[in-house]
Enzyme design. Sequence first.
Site, PDB file in Angstrom:
ATOM      1  N   SER A  87       0.843  -1.199   0.000  1.00 57.42           N
ATOM      2  CA  SER A  87       0.000   0.000   0.000  1.00 57.42           C
ATOM      3  C   SER A  87       0.876   1.246   0.000  1.00 57.42           C
ATOM      4  CB  SER A  87      -0.921   0.006   1.230  1.00 57.42           C
ATOM      5  OG  SER A  87      -0.166   0.253   2.401  1.00 57.42           O
TER       6      SER A  87
ATOM      7  N   SER B 110       0.962   3.682   2.268  1.00 57.54           N
ATOM      8  CA  SER B 110       0.994   4.367   3.564  1.00 57.54           C
ATOM      9  C   SER B 110       2.382   4.911   3.917  1.00 57.54           C
ATOM     10  CB  SER B 110       0.519   3.419   4.670  1.00 57.54           C
ATOM     11  OG  SER B 110       1.445   2.375   4.878  1.00 57.54           O
TER      12      SER B 110
ATOM     13  N   SER C  44      -2.828   6.748   5.846  1.00 58.77           N
ATOM     14  CA  SER C  44      -2.176   5.674   6.586  1.00 58.77           C
ATOM     15  C   SER C  44      -3.034   5.261   7.780  1.00 58.77           C
ATOM     16  CB  SER C  44      -0.795   6.137   7.082  1.00 58.77           C
ATOM     17  OG  SER C  44      -0.228   5.179   7.952  1.00 58.77           O
TER      18      SER C  44
ATOM     19  N   LYS D 158       5.520   0.633   9.400  1.00 52.80           N
ATOM     20  CA  LYS D 158       5.322   2.044   9.717  1.00 52.80           C
ATOM     21  C   LYS D 158       6.616   2.605  10.283  1.00 52.80           C
ATOM     22  CE  LYS D 158       0.864   1.606   8.868  1.00 52.80           C
ATOM     23  NZ  LYS D 158       0.259   2.150   7.620  1.00 52.80           N
TER      24      LYS D 158
END
Length: 322
Positions: free
Chosen positions: A126, A128, A287, A183
Amino acid sequence: MSSLTAVLYGALVAYLGGWFLGFWTGNFSLLLFMLTVVTLVYWLAERFRFKPQREAAAVALEAQDAQRRAELARMGIQRVDGDVQEAKAKLLMQPWWLDWTAGLFPVILIVFVLRSFLFEPFKIPSGSMVPTLLVGDLILVNKFHYGVRLPVINKKIIDNNPVQRGDVMVFRYPADPRLDYIKRIVAIPGDEVAYLNQKLSINGQPVTTVAQGEHYDDDSLSYAPLFTEKLGDVEHQIRVDPRRGAYYGPEPKTFPFAQNCRYSPEGVVCKVPPGHYFALGDNRDNSQDSRFWGFVPDENIVGKAFFVWMNFGNLGRIGAFH
């Protein structure tokens, strides 16, 4: 044993097929562990039972042939037709079910050790972490940077480097540990982290950011302001979309230690509990991160991401990142 091996391979194909088709979420660590154990059992059986049996049968065949030739020689027959070497080779040959189990054990063991304790590959699914990581990036994760953990149960047995603000970390999603998330860690245990009006502060101190112009995201086909942000010694880029509001879902929040967080129309302020971390995506307004589902427990850590080893759509992406 050949029937048992066929059943095991059938179960493996069914498991992988259901995983690929989305009928269930697979656990590759557990699968690799099971493959290592099963092939080890076959390897031990081959080494200490099946191979000695085949070698004994080959020796017995040669002995029988030698005895037959000796008896014929006593009868005055010196020329004897037949060669047992081909039959001996067939006796010594591994059957297919050992070739595809015991024969694979060394390879599977190497993969298991490398993936469990050293490095693990991941694919970015993705946007994010845009602009640091793009969709399709194939990355490497250092599994021992934060300490050595037992595979499958993820229990830390040897400590190493502490988690630092600014680290890009892969971890098991707290709401569903079968999934891996990536992250950036922005706050560590004891920190008070605030993300208000699209500005990040740690312990009351605004995090330094410098405007870098506009950024175009191929995934969302949109422009948004680009900033350089500095967390500790780590300088990296973030993407902030001023058109997006600070909405983090309905109240009340139900994740562990949700009482440590205060939500408002401006954003969120959280006190990070012991043994937990607060993570944000570099694509701040696209995100799903700790603002939505809470803190990352230490036991969920997989490793530190550090290198893009391939992006088939853009070879220029290969290299280290911060």
